[in-house]
Design an enzyme around this catalytic site. Structure first.
Site, mmCIF file in Angstrom:
data_model
loop_
_atom_site.group_PDB
_atom_site.id
_atom_site.type_symbol
_atom_site.label_atom_id
_atom_site.label_comp_id
_atom_site.label_asym_id
_atom_site.label_seq_id
_atom_site.Cartn_x
_atom_site.Cartn_y
_atom_site.Cartn_z
ATOM 1 N N VAL A 63 1.616 -3.713 3.818
ATOM 2 C CA VAL A 63 1.092 -4.888 4.268
ATOM 3 C C VAL A 63 2.407 -5.446 4.069
ATOM 4 O O VAL A 63 2.747 -6.726 4.681
ATOM 5 C CB VAL A 63 -0.020 -6.148 4.205
ATOM 6 C CG1 VAL A 63 -1.222 -5.204 4.668
ATOM 7 C CG2 VAL A 63 -0.438 -5.730 2.729
ATOM 8 N N TYR A 116 -3.936 3.601 8.064
ATOM 9 C CA TYR A 116 -5.513 2.898 8.154
ATOM 10 C C TYR A 116 -6.361 3.300 9.205
ATOM 11 O O TYR A 116 -5.924 4.580 9.801
ATOM 12 C CB TYR A 116 -5.190 1.261 8.292
ATOM 13 C CG TYR A 116 -4.852 1.456 7.323
ATOM 14 C CD1 TYR A 116 -5.716 1.700 5.290
ATOM 15 C CD2 TYR A 116 -3.514 0.259 6.863
ATOM 16 C CE1 TYR A 116 -4.875 1.023 4.537
ATOM 17 C CE2 TYR A 116 -3.538 -0.216 5.168
ATOM 18 C CZ TYR A 116 -3.876 0.335 4.457
ATOM 19 O OH TYR A 116 -3.057 0.045 2.977
ATOM 20 N N SER A 149 1.028 -1.112 0.546
ATOM 21 C CA SER A 149 -0.240 -0.238 -0.033
ATOM 22 C C SER A 149 0.827 1.081 0.006
ATOM 23 O O SER A 149 0.754 2.146 -0.230
ATOM 24 C CB SER A 149 -1.007 -0.424 1.236
ATOM 25 O OG SER A 149 -2.079 -0.669 1.099
ATOM 26 N N TYR A 191 -4.894 -2.437 -9.757
ATOM 27 C CA TYR A 191 -4.084 -2.919 -8.343
ATOM 28 C C TYR A 191 -3.616 -3.507 -7.598
ATOM 29 O O TYR A 191 -2.679 -2.758 -6.784
ATOM 30 C CB TYR A 191 -6.064 -2.105 -7.495
ATOM 31 C CG TYR A 191 -5.734 -2.653 -5.679
ATOM 32 C CD1 TYR A 191 -5.521 -1.690 -4.810
ATOM 33 C CD2 TYR A 191 -5.393 -3.611 -5.655
ATOM 34 C CE1 TYR A 191 -5.439 -1.164 -4.328
ATOM 35 C CE2 TYR A 191 -5.503 -3.628 -3.770
ATOM 36 C CZ TYR A 191 -5.334 -2.891 -3.714
ATOM 37 O OH TYR A 191 -5.025 -2.540 -1.830
ATOM 38 N N LYS A 232 -0.065 3.522 -3.303
ATOM 39 C CA LYS A 232 -1.186 4.077 -3.559
ATOM 40 C C LYS A 232 -0.726 5.754 -2.900
ATOM 41 O O LYS A 232 -1.217 6.424 -3.284
ATOM 42 C CB LYS A 232 -1.956 3.586 -1.925
ATOM 43 C CG LYS A 232 -2.248 2.260 -2.874
ATOM 44 C CD LYS A 232 -3.287 2.099 -1.106
ATOM 45 C CE LYS A 232 -4.015 0.407 -1.190
ATOM 46 N NZ LYS A 232 -4.853 0.084 0.450
HETATM 47 N N1 GLU Z 1 -2.291 -4.845 -1.536
HETATM 48 C C1 GLU Z 1 -2.302 -5.073 -0.214
HETATM 49 C C2 GLU Z 1 -4.080 -5.453 -0.488
HETATM 50 O O1 GLU Z 1 -5.205 -4.735 -0.715
HETATM 51 C C3 GLU Z 1 -2.477 -3.795 -0.255
HETATM 52 C C4 GLU Z 1 -3.077 -3.395 1.907
HETATM 53 C C5 GLU Z 1 -2.137 -3.012 2.789
HETATM 54 O O2 GLU Z 1 -0.774 -2.842 2.414
HETATM 55 O O3 GLU Z 1 -2.144 -2.828 3.523
HETATM 56 O O4 GLU Z 1 -4.722 -6.504 0.951
#
Ligand code: GLU
Length: 316
Positions: A268, A250, A71, A198, A74
């Site tokens: 993650v 988050y 993430s 994504y 992003k």
């Molecule tokens: N590709 C992971 C998902 O969609 C990213 C989540 C993350 O890194 O927080 O679950």
């Protein structure tokens, strides 16, 4: 904050002491296993790097080993999407912390398919959908990768196709989020296509050293401080930093702002990008996660580093 840095010429030793301290800790969090390929990563890894205005990157531990940035990517897809559609993006994605887990679907029903922010999964899937407009998924993925390589001036940064395939095979929640948003008219492309973009940008792999360089423009008013060119306007860099501070971890975003005091974005895969405006960009990698899905030792290391160096956006 520059003065603070000059009073600490020993950043090298601060980072190597931190890496040594983290290497012996036994509380390492838990490696994400819901993407099976990520579950194979050695939880003993720890890397940290700081990219400075003069082009130096100071690092310690496993800072040259590539990991899945997940993430953290992003931040860069948001940057590209804002470049493409500007403030029109905010009609489709909010700018508020969610207070919910990264893959939560609950708010989407009440808020009629508009994700709270671009860093939760639903918001990032909308951003992928924006980047897909007028392109084949392959082209959109190539554009994202080339942008990231350009930011670090390093074309060895790559997409780990095994991680992307592993996530696609188990990405049931992300398919649910995408289809749910499509039912509200907030996804222009089929879920399969938006998620193709994504999953691949989440599977981009790079080292801490490379990640610190990729994020460096956010510490210097949107500019590459070495080459001198502008990546985004100063105002846009400030806003991306604001979103990282409020939404980058988050439902642990408030805790990260409280403990570390700088904009940050976690993934993650156990990576975190941190921004100290006017000083540099930080990246840390430790694969074990805490209960909110953020790197356990990575957060602790950034908290200690910020405290030692006196880095905070809340002090002059
Ligand atoms: N590709 C992971 C998902 O969609 C990213 C989540 C993350 O890194 O927080 O679950």
């Amino acid at each position: 904050m520059e003065a603070t840095l000059l009073q600490h010429p020993a950043l090298e030793s601060v980072l190597s002491d931190l890496a040594a301290e983290m290497a012996v800790r036994t509380d390492r969090g838990a490696v994400a296993t819901y993407i099976p390929q990520l579950g194979k990563v050695d939880p003993a890894k720890f890397g940290i790097a700081v990219a400075l205005e003069d082009g130096r990157v100071i690092s310690a531990g496993d800072a040259d080993e590539p990991f899945s940035i997940q993430s953290v990517s992003k931040v860069f897809t948001l940057t590209l999407a804002l470049g493409k559609v500007g403030d029109a993006l905010w009609k489709r994605v909010g700018r508020e912390p969610s207070g919910n887990p990264f893959n939560s679907i609950v708010q989407l029903e009440q808020e009629r398919g508009i994700p709270r922010n671009p860093f939760i999964n639903a918001g990032a899937i909308v951003v992928s959908d924006v980047l897909l407009a007028g392109h084949e998924p392959r082209e959109a993925i190539g554009e994202i990768l080339r942008f990231i390589q350009f930011l670090a001036d390093d074309d060895t940064i790559y997409i780990d196709r095994d991680v992307a395939a592993s996530e696609r095979a188990t990405g049931f929640r992300n398919f649910a989020l995408a289809n749910y948003m499509r039912s509200f008219g907030n996804l222009d492309h089929a879920a399969e296509l938006a998620l193709g973009v994504y999953f691949h940008h989440c599977a981009i792999a790079m080292s801490c050293r490379q990640l610190a360089l990729v994020g460096r423009f956010l510490a210097f008013d949107g500019r590459n401080p070495v080459a001198g060119h502008s990546v985004v306007s100063p105002g846009r860099a400030r806003r991306i930093n604001a979103l990282m501070l409020t939404c980058g971890h988050y439902d642990g975003s408030g805790d990260f702002a409280f403990r570390v005091g700088i904009p940050g974005k976690s993934g993650v895969g156990g990576g975190i990008l941190g921004i100290v405006p006017g000083v540099g960009s930080l990246s840390v990698w430790s694969p074990g996660l805490n209960a909110n899905g953020n790197s356990h030792l990575g957060s602790i290391a950034l908290e200690k580093l910020a405290r030692t160096m006196g880095w905070s956006i809340f002090s002059p």
